[in-house]
Enzyme design. Structure first.
Site, mmCIF file in Angstrom:
data_model
loop_
_atom_site.group_PDB
_atom_site.id
_atom_site.type_symbol
_atom_site.label_atom_id
_atom_site.label_comp_id
_atom_site.label_asym_id
_atom_site.label_seq_id
_atom_site.Cartn_x
_atom_site.Cartn_y
_atom_site.Cartn_z
ATOM 1 N N THR A 187 0.861 -1.182 0.000
ATOM 2 C CA THR A 187 0.000 0.000 0.000
ATOM 3 C C THR A 187 0.895 1.228 0.000
ATOM 4 O O THR A 187 2.041 1.168 0.444
ATOM 5 C CB THR A 187 -0.892 0.047 1.253
ATOM 6 O OG1 THR A 187 -0.035 0.086 2.393
ATOM 7 C CG2 THR A 187 -1.783 -1.179 1.350
ATOM 8 N N GLU A 331 -5.842 -3.436 -1.260
ATOM 9 C CA GLU A 331 -6.309 -4.619 -0.525
ATOM 10 C C GLU A 331 -7.470 -5.321 -1.220
ATOM 11 O O GLU A 331 -7.861 -6.408 -0.826
ATOM 12 C CB GLU A 331 -6.774 -4.202 0.883
ATOM 13 C CG GLU A 331 -5.679 -3.773 1.837
ATOM 14 C CD GLU A 331 -5.374 -2.274 1.747
ATOM 15 O OE1 GLU A 331 -5.625 -1.675 0.681
ATOM 16 O OE2 GLU A 331 -4.877 -1.718 2.736
ATOM 17 N N LYS A 443 -14.324 17.321 11.280
ATOM 18 C CA LYS A 443 -15.277 17.207 12.387
ATOM 19 C C LYS A 443 -15.497 18.592 12.974
ATOM 20 O O LYS A 443 -14.682 19.079 13.746
ATOM 21 C CB LYS A 443 -14.755 16.221 13.425
ATOM 22 C CG LYS A 443 -14.673 14.813 12.835
ATOM 23 C CD LYS A 443 -13.836 13.857 13.639
ATOM 24 C CE LYS A 443 -13.543 12.617 12.821
ATOM 25 N NZ LYS A 443 -12.194 12.552 12.276
ATOM 26 N N TRP A 448 -20.072 16.192 10.779
ATOM 27 C CA TRP A 448 -19.036 15.859 9.801
ATOM 28 C C TRP A 448 -19.216 16.662 8.523
ATOM 29 O O TRP A 448 -20.326 16.758 7.995
ATOM 30 C CB TRP A 448 -19.113 14.367 9.437
ATOM 31 C CG TRP A 448 -18.554 13.470 10.503
ATOM 32 C CD1 TRP A 448 -18.147 13.847 11.755
ATOM 33 C CD2 TRP A 448 -18.349 12.061 10.409
ATOM 34 N NE1 TRP A 448 -17.705 12.744 12.449
ATOM 35 C CE2 TRP A 448 -17.817 11.641 11.648
ATOM 36 C CE3 TRP A 448 -18.554 11.116 9.417
ATOM 37 C CZ2 TRP A 448 -17.487 10.313 11.906
ATOM 38 C CZ3 TRP A 448 -18.225 9.794 9.665
ATOM 39 C CH2 TRP A 448 -17.699 9.391 10.900
#
Ligand code: AMP
Length: 548
Positions: A187, A331, A443, A448
């Site tokens: 990754t 992944e 936040k 959000w």
């Protein structure tokens, strides 16, 4: 009761032998920057893969499960490595040539690569690292580029073509177990050390079938795919394997990844499909705006790796090219979703589906986990972290030569699902809309704010080339958005007018009051906005911030 069906392991070898026989005349075309590109048929690729495997085994002593790395552009030789290495029982490890030197060293050592196949033009990158790569015994150099950086190297140096010349065009491919490791990819590691994902023969086989399905990329032998997504970025999204399954041709840009040559390739070779991250399509659009050419040969384009701004989709619609968004991760092999609208929609009804991340493909199960871990409904409004499982989804990370594979609790649930770190909603008919990366969400006062939504809206402004939004600390609200914007050359637009523009589509309390104008947004090694670098620039006080 057991079935009555034959058991045949699903292996990369089977994809290779199918492609080189049934689709023997399909071809891989590599851009060379010269008058003619290099054209090699699948039959030739297969024969050369056999020669490469022979050389790796007989001359370099590569054995089962040993890692053979590639540090290469997208080209025919890289496709040969893609098939030769896994099919002989070794593990293909694609190295990201845009990683900082320190990370490359870490990754090669963690994987304990024995051989590196490298393009000559990349030797200035590899050669200085060699003293720190004790496991690398052999360097195999392919293609143009000065070899002198390798003078004095401890590892043995070989020429790719010379190695192949000494070998027969057939190889007695071993019958492999389908769950064996075939390929390894790390990754891009925006937090902590990079993590190794080990694909199996079976996962690659099944994933390739899904890539080819008509509700995914739908490739056939009438297609040619322009593979801009690097072969080191999640196996080029599965395209080389998928192409060998169906006989779709591949057009490989090699090191010619700038918008100018890419448009020239499309113009001359007329590919019908292409795959790349949004920043590539932004760059191509700028090129096509200043020097218009017809690219409508592209029947479909797969765009993924980062959110596709709706304005970009609209701009390509006008050019007769349909961008189809896909979501995935290293992944997930990577194909998780693709945004083909359901049947029966009018053009207007299609739009909300097209700008979503797309519908889950068969084989990828999805669920949303709320803040307490509670599983949320697919109602299009409940927002949570996306978790997935399936036959081409990672269940662990590579532990390294001496350790067990690891299953960190922040990446895998107790019952084995992959926690993606992506936050979003899922509609009742299985379309995913991502609102943010969990770590990028802003936040503000207990609510959000989606950085992606603000970015997409800003990039819809005619004077904005790129926009990235990050959270910055705020005394009153905890966090507030900071908009970092690249304007078109000569534009005099300011934060105030951009805020007014945003106000047309975004709730007032979400509008940024902090604005910074920059000449470009930094990109990660796979071409996405590098928000970590932006956060650092902010922390180091390097951004000139205006209030609006
Ligand atoms: P990588 O493993 O480098 O391919 O990065 C995977 C991550 O890229 C995902 O977890 C998402 O955060 C992001 N990503 C991939 N495709 C999309 C997309 N279509 N829209 C938004 N984010 C995406």
């Amino acid at each position: 009761m057991l079935s009555t069906m034959q058991y045949v392991p699903l292996t990369v070898t089977r994809i290779l032998t199918h492609g080189m026989t049934v689709h023997s005349n399909s071809s891989v075309t590599t851009w060379t920057g010269e008058a003619e590109p290099l054209r090699r048929s699948f039959r030739e690729i297969g024969r050369r893969a056999a020669r490469l495997a022979g050389a790796l085994r007989d001359e370099l002593g590569v054995g089962n499960s040993q890692r053979v790395a590639t540090l290469m552009w997208n080209n025919a030789e890289h496709v040969e490595a893609y098939f030769a290495i896994p099919s002989m029982g070794a593990v293909l490890h694609t190295l990201n040539l845009r990683l900082p030197a320190g990370q490359l060293v870490w990754i090669v050592n963690h994987a304990a690569d024995r051989v590196v196949i490298v393009n000559g033009s990349l030797l200035p990158l590899l050669a200085p690292l060699l003293p720190q790569l004790p496991t690398v015994e052999h360097i195999v150099v392919s293609g143009p580029g000065d070899r002198t950086p390798l003078a004095g190297a401890q590892a043995q140096v070989h020429e790719y073509e010379e190695l192949l010349a000494g070998q027969p065009t057939t190889y007695d491919w071993p019958e492999l177990e389908e769950n064996m490791a075939a390929a390894l990819c790390y990754t891009s590691g925006t937090t902590g050390d990079p993590k190794g994902v080990v694909y199996s023969h079976r996962s690659i086989y099944l994933h390739s079938m899904q890539v080819n399905a008509s509700e995914s990329m739908g490739l056939t032998d009438r297609d040619t795919a322009l593979v801009v997504v690097p072969q080191f970025h999640v196996n080029a999204w599965g395209l080389p394997h998928a192409a060998f399954m169906t006989g779709a041709g591949m057009l490989m840009p090699d090191r010619f990844l700038q918008p100018g040559p890419l448009v020239e390739m499309i113009d001359r070779e007329r590919p019908t499909h292409a795959a790349a991250v949004p920043t590539i399509w932004q760059g191509l659009l700028a090129e096509l705006t200043s020097d218009p050419r017809d690219i409508s040969c592209l029947r479909t384009v797969t765009i993924g790796g980062a959110a596709c701004p709706p304005s970009l989709m609209e701009a390509y619609d006008k050019l007769g090219v349909r961008l189809c968004q896909a979501w995935g991760m290293t992944e997930t092999s990577p194909l998780g979703t693709m945004a083909h609208p359901p049947a029966g929609c009018t053009a207007e009804q299609e739009w909300p589906y097209r700008i979503s991340q797309g519908r889950f493909t068969a084989g990828v199960e999805a669920r949303l986990a709320g803040p307490t871990g509670r599983i949320l409904p697919w109602d299009g409004t409940s927002q949570g972290e996306l978790e997935v499982r399936g036959p081409w989804i990672a269940g662990a990370y590579y532990g390294g030569a001496v350790s067990e594979h690891s299953r960190p609790a922040d990446k895998f649930s107790d019952d084995g699902w992959l926690k993606t770190g992506d936050v979003g909603v899922i509609s009742p008919d299985g379309f995913l809309t991502l609102t943010d990366r969990a770590k990028d969400v802003i936040k503000s006062g207990g609510e959000w704010i989606s950085s992606v939504e603000l970015e997409n809206a800003l990039m819809g402004h005619p004077e904005v080339v790129e926009a990235a939004v990050i959270a910055v600390p705020d005394e009153r609200w905890d966090e507030r958005p900071l908009a970092i914007v690249v304007l078109k050359e000569g534009s005099t637009v300011d934060g105030g007018s951009l805020k007014a523009f945003l106000g047309e589509s975004v709730a007032r309390w979400q509008l940024p009051e902090r604005w910074a104008f920059v000449t470009s947004v930094p990109k990660t090694s796979v071409g996405k906005f590098d928000k970590r670098a932006l956060r650092k620039r902010y922390a180091d006080d390097e951004l000139d911030i205006a209030q609006a």
